[in-house]
Design an enzyme around this catalytic site. Sequence first.
Site, PDB file in Angstrom:
ATOM      1  N   LEU A  64      -2.641  14.538  -2.368  1.00 14.51           N
ATOM      2  CA  LEU A  64      -3.246  13.886  -1.211  1.00 14.51           C
ATOM      3  C   LEU A  64      -3.311  12.372  -1.416  1.00 14.51           C
ATOM      4  O   LEU A  64      -4.396  11.788  -1.485  1.00 14.51           O
ATOM      5  CB  LEU A  64      -4.663  14.438  -0.970  1.00 14.51           C
ATOM      6  N   PRO A  65      -2.155  11.718  -1.546  1.00 16.37           N
ATOM      7  CA  PRO A  65      -2.182  10.264  -1.720  1.00 16.37           C
ATOM      8  C   PRO A  65      -2.786   9.599  -0.484  1.00 16.37           C
ATOM      9  O   PRO A  65      -2.551  10.046   0.644  1.00 16.37           O
ATOM     10  CB  PRO A  65      -0.710   9.887  -1.896  1.00 16.37           C
ATOM     11  N   HIS A  66      -3.582   8.576  -0.711  1.00  9.12           N
ATOM     12  CA  HIS A  66      -4.229   7.901   0.410  1.00  9.12           C
ATOM     13  C   HIS A  66      -4.461   6.434   0.076  1.00  9.12           C
ATOM     14  O   HIS A  66      -4.540   6.059  -1.093  1.00  9.12           O
ATOM     15  CB  HIS A  66      -5.544   8.591   0.781  1.00  9.12           C
ATOM     16  N   ALA A  67      -4.547   5.639   1.137  1.00 12.28           N
ATOM     17  CA  ALA A  67      -4.718   4.203   0.947  1.00 12.28           C
ATOM     18  C   ALA A  67      -5.301   3.584   2.205  1.00 12.28           C
ATOM     19  O   ALA A  67      -5.231   4.153   3.293  1.00 12.28           O
ATOM     20  CB  ALA A  67      -3.369   3.552   0.632  1.00 12.28           C
TER      21      ALA A  67
END
Length: 154
Positions: A64-67
């Site tokens: 769940l990469p997030h930015a």
Amino acid sequence: MQISSILRPEAVKVISSTSSKKRLLHDLGDLAASVHHVDPTRAVEALMERETLGPTGVGHGVALPHARLGDIDEVRGVFILLEKPVNFDAVDRQPVDIVFGLFAPEDAGVEHLKALALVSRTLREASICKKLRANTDPQTLYTILTEGQSVQAA
């Protein structure tokens, strides 16, 4: 909040293979740029910066990469299913093949966390992940992601 409010059908993609975690983050940034009109370079940089804080591979083949980004006004998602899993430095050391990327405005507080929790809850369901892995049609994947969330809410 529902997954359909953060994920558009055109933001779902199947990739046969990718060479590395870094390449996968570039794929996420490119998809976000094409669908959500964000700066792809900044999107990738923000994802990589977030990964330095700790891996976003949550286990069981899911990441769940997030930015946070300055050029987006609401939380938006992109989804990639990998036909061949890639090492993602996940907490369980297993390669990932289900990747849901989230991008939020820099000043998004609770909305970003709500979206992350929603996606996390949805992809924690083994039955949903099994259905995702059994399909390679982006529209079917979108339906699984958005219907799965609706069923849980009912």
